[in-house]
Design a protein around this motif. Structure first.
Motif, PDB file in Angstrom:
ATOM      1  N   PHE A  72      24.667  35.763  60.589  1.00  0.00           N
ATOM      2  CA  PHE A  72      24.308  34.508  61.263  1.00  0.00           C
ATOM      3  C   PHE A  72      23.107  33.856  60.590  1.00  0.00           C
ATOM      4  O   PHE A  72      23.104  32.647  60.318  1.00  0.00           O
ATOM      5  N   ILE A  73      22.074  34.635  60.304  1.00  0.00           N
ATOM      6  CA  ILE A  73      20.876  34.106  59.646  1.00  0.00           C
ATOM      7  C   ILE A  73      21.219  33.582  58.254  1.00  0.00           C
ATOM      8  O   ILE A  73      20.757  32.509  57.844  1.00  0.00           O
ATOM      9  N   LEU A  74      22.037  34.332  57.509  1.00  0.00           N
ATOM     10  CA  LEU A  74      22.474  33.890  56.187  1.00  0.00           C
ATOM     11  C   LEU A  74      23.248  32.580  56.282  1.00  0.00           C
ATOM     12  O   LEU A  74      23.005  31.646  55.505  1.00  0.00           O
ATOM     13  N   GLY A  75      24.155  32.502  57.241  1.00  0.00           N
ATOM     14  CA  GLY A  75      24.956  31.294  57.401  1.00  0.00           C
ATOM     15  C   GLY A  75      24.125  30.085  57.791  1.00  0.00           C
ATOM     16  O   GLY A  75      24.285  28.998  57.234  1.00  0.00           O
ATOM     17  N   ILE A  76      23.220  30.264  58.737  1.00  0.00           N
ATOM     18  CA  ILE A  76      22.348  29.179  59.177  1.00  0.00           C
ATOM     19  C   ILE A  76      21.492  28.677  58.025  1.00  0.00           C
ATOM     20  O   ILE A  76      21.342  27.463  57.807  1.00  0.00           O
ATOM     21  N   SER A  77      20.933  29.599  57.251  1.00  0.00           N
ATOM     22  CA  SER A  77      20.054  29.229  56.137  1.00  0.00           C
ATOM     23  C   SER A  77      20.827  28.491  55.051  1.00  0.00           C
ATOM     24  O   SER A  77      20.391  27.444  54.553  1.00  0.00           O
ATOM     25  N   GLY A  78      21.990  29.028  54.653  1.00  0.00           N
ATOM     26  CA  GLY A  78      22.792  28.391  53.616  1.00  0.00           C
ATOM     27  C   GLY A  78      23.345  27.048  54.041  1.00  0.00           C
ATOM     28  O   GLY A  78      23.396  26.101  53.241  1.00  0.00           O
ATOM     29  N   ASN A  79      23.729  26.947  55.298  1.00  0.00           N
ATOM     30  CA  ASN A  79      24.246  25.688  55.825  1.00  0.00           C
ATOM     31  C   ASN A  79      23.174  24.613  55.806  1.00  0.00           C
ATOM     32  O   ASN A  79      23.406  23.476  55.360  1.00  0.00           O
ATOM     33  N   PHE A  80      21.969  24.964  56.270  1.00  0.00           N
ATOM     34  CA  PHE A  80      20.864  24.000  56.274  1.00  0.00           C
ATOM     35  C   PHE A  80      20.484  23.588  54.852  1.00  0.00           C
ATOM     36  O   PHE A  80      20.249  22.400  54.587  1.00  0.00           O
ATOM     37  N   TYR A  81      20.423  24.554  53.943  1.00  0.00           N
ATOM     38  CA  TYR A  81      20.041  24.269  52.556  1.00  0.00           C
ATOM     39  C   TYR A  81      20.989  23.246  51.929  1.00  0.00           C
ATOM     40  O   TYR A  81      20.546  22.286  51.283  1.00  0.00           O
ATOM     41  N   HIS A  82      22.278  23.406  52.130  1.00  0.00           N
ATOM     42  CA  HIS A  82      23.236  22.495  51.515  1.00  0.00           C
ATOM     43  C   HIS A  82      23.334  21.166  52.250  1.00  0.00           C
ATOM     44  O   HIS A  82      23.605  20.135  51.624  1.00  0.00           O
ATOM     45  N   HIS A  83      23.085  21.150  53.556  1.00  0.00           N
ATOM     46  CA  HIS A  83      22.969  19.875  54.255  1.00  0.00           C
ATOM     47  C   HIS A  83      21.774  19.090  53.716  1.00  0.00           C
ATOM     48  O   HIS A  83      21.833  17.860  53.568  1.00  0.00           O
ATOM     49  N   ASN A  84      20.697  19.798  53.425  1.00  0.00           N
ATOM     50  CA  ASN A  84      19.510  19.146  52.883  1.00  0.00           C
ATOM     51  C   ASN A  84      19.784  18.581  51.492  1.00  0.00           C
ATOM     52  O   ASN A  84      19.323  17.485  51.156  1.00  0.00           O
ATOM     53  N   LEU A  85      20.549  19.309  50.667  1.00  0.00           N
ATOM     54  CA  LEU A  85      20.925  18.791  49.351  1.00  0.00           C
ATOM     55  C   LEU A  85      21.758  17.522  49.491  1.00  0.00           C
ATOM     56  O   LEU A  85      21.565  16.555  48.738  1.00  0.00           O
ATOM     57  N   LEU A  86      22.681  17.517  50.443  1.00  0.00           N
ATOM     58  CA  LEU A  86      23.501  16.323  50.669  1.00  0.00           C
ATOM     59  C   LEU A  86      22.637  15.125  51.058  1.00  0.00           C
ATOM     60  O   LEU A  86      22.888  14.001  50.617  1.00  0.00           O
ATOM     61  N   SER A  87      21.619  15.370  51.879  1.00  0.00           N
ATOM     62  CA  SER A  87      20.773  14.268  52.343  1.00  0.00           C
ATOM     63  C   SER A  87      19.951  13.652  51.221  1.00  0.00           C
ATOM     64  O   SER A  87      19.529  12.491  51.301  1.00  0.00           O
ATOM     65  N   LYS A  88      19.715  14.428  50.148  1.00  0.00           N
ATOM     66  CA  LYS A  88      18.901  13.939  49.034  1.00  0.00           C
ATOM     67  C   LYS A  88      19.722  13.207  47.970  1.00  0.00           C
ATOM     68  O   LYS A  88      19.165  12.723  46.982  1.00  0.00           O
ATOM     69  N   LEU A  89      21.033  13.125  48.187  1.00  0.00           N
ATOM     70  CA  LEU A  89      21.888  12.469  47.198  1.00  0.00           C
ATOM     71  C   LEU A  89      21.612  10.973  47.098  1.00  0.00           C
ATOM     72  O   LEU A  89      21.789  10.365  46.053  1.00  0.00           O
ATOM     73  N   ARG A  90      21.200  10.371  48.203  1.00  0.00           N
ATOM     74  CA  ARG A  90      21.009   8.921  48.213  1.00  0.00           C
ATOM     75  C   ARG A  90      19.814   8.558  49.067  1.00  0.00           C
ATOM     76  O   ARG A  90      19.396   9.320  49.948  1.00  0.00           O
ATOM     77  N   ASN A  91      19.274   7.378  48.818  1.00  0.00           N
ATOM     78  CA  ASN A  91      18.173   6.864  49.612  1.00  0.00           C
ATOM     79  C   ASN A  91      18.683   6.383  50.965  1.00  0.00           C
ATOM     80  O   ASN A  91      19.885   6.219  51.178  1.00  0.00           O
ATOM     81  N   SER A  92      17.736   6.100  51.857  1.00  0.00           N
ATOM     82  CA  SER A  92      18.106   5.715  53.214  1.00  0.00           C
ATOM     83  C   SER A  92      18.955   4.450  53.262  1.00  0.00           C
ATOM     84  O   SER A  92      19.797   4.281  54.134  1.00  0.00           O
ATOM     85  N   ASN A  93      18.726   3.518  52.306  1.00  0.00           N
ATOM     86  CA  ASN A  93      19.453   2.255  52.317  1.00  0.00           C
ATOM     87  C   ASN A  93      20.749   2.300  51.519  1.00  0.00           C
ATOM     88  O   ASN A  93      21.467   1.317  51.430  1.00  0.00           O
ATOM     89  N   GLU A  94      21.068   3.447  50.916  1.00  0.00           N
ATOM     90  CA  GLU A  94      22.301   3.582  50.151  1.00  0.00           C
ATOM     91  C   GLU A  94      23.434   4.060  51.053  1.00  0.00           C
ATOM     92  O   GLU A  94      23.231   4.890  51.946  1.00  0.00           O
ATOM     93  N   LYS A  95      24.634   3.528  50.816  1.00  0.00           N
ATOM     94  CA  LYS A  95      25.795   3.878  51.619  1.00  0.00           C
ATOM     95  C   LYS A  95      26.896   4.551  50.802  1.00  0.00           C
ATOM     96  O   LYS A  95      27.786   5.185  51.368  1.00  0.00           O
ATOM     97  N   GLU A  96      26.863   4.398  49.490  1.00  0.00           N
ATOM     98  CA  GLU A  96      27.938   4.923  48.655  1.00  0.00           C
ATOM     99  C   GLU A  96      27.876   6.450  48.536  1.00  0.00           C
ATOM    100  O   GLU A  96      26.803   7.035  48.474  1.00  0.00           O
ATOM    101  N   TYR A  97      29.052   7.067  48.507  1.00  0.00           N
ATOM    102  CA  TYR A  97      29.132   8.507  48.302  1.00  0.00           C
ATOM    103  C   TYR A  97      28.913   8.852  46.829  1.00  0.00           C
ATOM    104  O   TYR A  97      29.261   8.076  45.941  1.00  0.00           O
ATOM    105  N   LYS A  98      28.349  10.032  46.593  1.00  0.00           N
ATOM    106  CA  LYS A  98      28.136  10.544  45.239  1.00  0.00           C
ATOM    107  C   LYS A  98      28.651  11.979  45.184  1.00  0.00           C
ATOM    108  O   LYS A  98      28.807  12.644  46.216  1.00  0.00           O
TER     109      LYS A  98
END
Length: 265
Positions: free
Chosen positions: A164-190
């Motif tokens: 559970f701890i491994l899953g929570i940590s890995g899930n959060f880490y990759h969600h955070n990577l996704l959030s850094k793909l674009r700026n707040s005003n960008e809408k396009e997928y990358k």
């Protein structure tokens, strides 16, 4: 056909209600997987439009609002369970904690991590919300009903906590990577990069599967294992649709990047 190892890993069924709920959950998840496989996707994330005429989509809410509606009732159900079922053993406490923390984390990510480019269809919001809150409440109630029954001869709750701890940590880490793909005003997928995104397009799904495996190993009830199996199958099918979407949208999408399981699928 009985499988001895699984019998040693699970509590006996505490009631006919639990057995019926487990069977209904499995059937429902199989049906949901089939609808996803044929292209009838739940309307959220990049599949919100799904090439359907806007007039037929129904009421559309912002993704942030929709996501909060999805997770908050299940989080509240988990938090309330500490007061409704205050007793129990260590396994019961760990199960309540895992369910509650999982959905609390998702709410925090909605508020402070995720960036949004579209909306969510109300019908899908209602369906997913009901599924999450019923799953969260049922996991806890079934565990409560199992209190006092003989413990499984193979105890996996500590392995489950680690997963559970491994899953929570890995899930959060990759969600955070996704959030850094674009700026707040960008809408396009990358195309996502970094972490396990270089191997699979949905590593956050992979770690969510690990989260639910961890919960089922903590719980060791047939209902928990049924939820884990159904959720895993859905996420695997959803990851297949996600990879197909990226391949169609980006000509330079890396062909060796798999769906959700590195090097395999």
């Amino acid at each position: 056909m009985k499988i001895p190892v699984l019998e040693k890993m699970m509590f006996s069924e505490p009631s006919i209600w639990v057995t019926a709920t487990t069977v209904v959950t499995l059937i429902s998840m199989v049906c949901l997987c089939f609808t996803e496989l044929i292209g009838n996707h739940l309307q959220y994330s990049k599949f919100t439009n799904n090439n359907k005429p806007s007039a037929k989509q129904g009421i559309k809410l912002s993704s942030k609002t929709g996501m909060l509606i999805l997770y908050t009732p299940a989080f509240i159900a988990g938090a309330v369970s500490f007061f409704v079922f205050p007793g129990g053993d260590l396994r019961f406490f760990l199960l309540k904690f895992a369910v509650t923390f999982h959905f609390f984390k998702r709410d925090l990510e909605v508020l402070f991590v995720h960036k949004y480019s579209g909306g969510m269809i109300l019908g899908s919001i209602i369906f997913i919300t009901l599924f999450y809150i019923s799953a969260a409440a049922s996991l806890i109630i079934v565990q409560y009903l199992s209190l006092g029954l003989p413990d499984p001869s193979i105890d996996t709750k500590y392995i489950g906590l680690i997963l559970f701890i491994l899953g929570i940590s890995g899930n959060f880490y990759h969600h955070n990577l996704l959030s850094k793909l674009r700026n707040s005003n960008e809408k396009e997928y990358k195309i996502p990069r970094g972490g396990l995104f270089d191997l699979v397009i949905c590593p956050h799904y992979l770690f969510e599967i690990i989260i639910f495996i961890g919960i089922s190993f903590i719980s060791q009830t047939s209902f928990a294992f049924a939820c884990t199996f159904g959720d895993s199958m859905y996420l695997i099918v959803r990851s297949y649709a996600t990879r197909k979407w990226y391949v169609n949208k980006f000509e330079d999408f890396p062909k060796d990047v798999k769906c959700v399981i590195p090097y395999i699928f």
